[in-house]
Design an enzyme around this catalytic site. Structure first.
Site: not given
Ligand code: 13P
Length: 271
Positions: A77-78, A173-174, A202, A223, A226
């Site tokens: 991821d990322h 995200h978060g 997110g 995704n 968190t």
């Molecule tokens: P969250 O942590 O907000 O659920 O997002 C996860 C995410 O998009 C990882 O790429």
């Protein structure tokens, strides 16, 4: 067995992709998939690759998922650089995301083209991002969002040989500081403009009804990170509040709490 993202998620088969941020979370995801004989998408960002250790993935996660009779995707991821993409491929990730979304469009396209080439050479699926999803991938710092423009998504998807496209549509995200407003119409417009399935980053904190509607309008991969971290912490806290002092029981509490989140999310998108 380890498999490609394209074999598990398609536009008409939306699924959650869960970030692995703890040993208990990995155990809960593995158990869920094997118990329910359901292919699962596990993913890990560069930060948690470092936190849990490359060897944890190389020597434990990759072989364990690969020997399973159930298909699992292990998605990077990322990845923020071509070096990170290469490292993920060397570790054995079966799918990668390159994130050049903070760069100008032309630069993002050029770098994503190179990252896609690396993924193709390793025969794994490839995700990239256009527009920029706010929040911070793994932390609490605020990052400004840049909503994905339909024309940019179209140009990007035409220039980069990709399998999945992450877009910015009011998601972050978060933890959301204020209730998110997911732009469902923008999702439908983006889905009509590009042929590859869309990715909603997110997922934590988005109202469940919006998540379901987003999948109806073209989001295929959602995704979730968190939410699993919060569940882990809540599981530890309630074990401690119940007077548990043994580490294995406290960890079991964390794992059960993560499992409950997986269960409710899987039920939400069950066919
Ligand atoms: P969250 O942590 O907000 O659920 O997002 C996860 C995410 O998009 C990882 O790429």
């Amino acid at each position: 067995m380890l498999t490609d993202l394209t074999r598990v998620i398609t536009s008409n088969r939306p699924r959650f992709a869960y970030n692995v941020t703890s040993v208990e979370g990995f155990g809960a995801l593995l158990d869920w998939g094997e118990t329910h004989q359901k292919a699962m998408v596990l993913q890990c960002s560069e930060r948690y690759l470092k936190d849990l250790g490359e060897d944890f993935f190389r020597r434990l996660v990759v072989p364990r998922l690969d020997e399973s009779p159930v298909p699992f995707v292990l998605h990077l991821d990322h990845a923020g650089s071509l070096e990170a993409v290469l490292k993920g491929l060397q570790i054995g990730f079966s799918s990668v995301m390159f994130d050049g979304s903070t760069k100008p469009l032309n630069e993002n396209i050029a770098l994503s083209q190179q990252a896609a080439k690396l993924a193709r050479m390793a025969e794994v699926s490839f995700e990239a991002e256009v527009g920029h999803v706010g929040g911070a991938e793994d932390g609490d710092e605020e990052e400004a969002a840049l909503f994905t423009r339909v024309e940019d998504a179209k140009a990007f998807a035409e220039a980069v040989p990709l399998d999945f496209l992450a877009v910015s549509v009011g998601n972050a995200h978060g933890r959301y500081r204020r209730p998110p407003k997911i732009q469902l119409d923008r999702i439908a417009d983006l889905a009509a403009a590009v042929s590859v399935p869309l990715v909603l980053h997110g997922g934590t904190g988005i109202p469940l009804s919006d998540l379901v509607e987003a999948t109806r309008r073209g989001m295929a991969k959602i995704n979730l990170g968190t939410e699993l971290k919060l569940a882990w912490v809540a599981g530890v806290q309630s074990a401690l509040a119940a007077g548990e002092t043994e580490l294995d029981r406290i960890r079991a509490g964390a794992r059960q709490s993560v499992t409950r989140v997986i269960q409710s999310m899987e039920e939400l998108l069950a066919p």
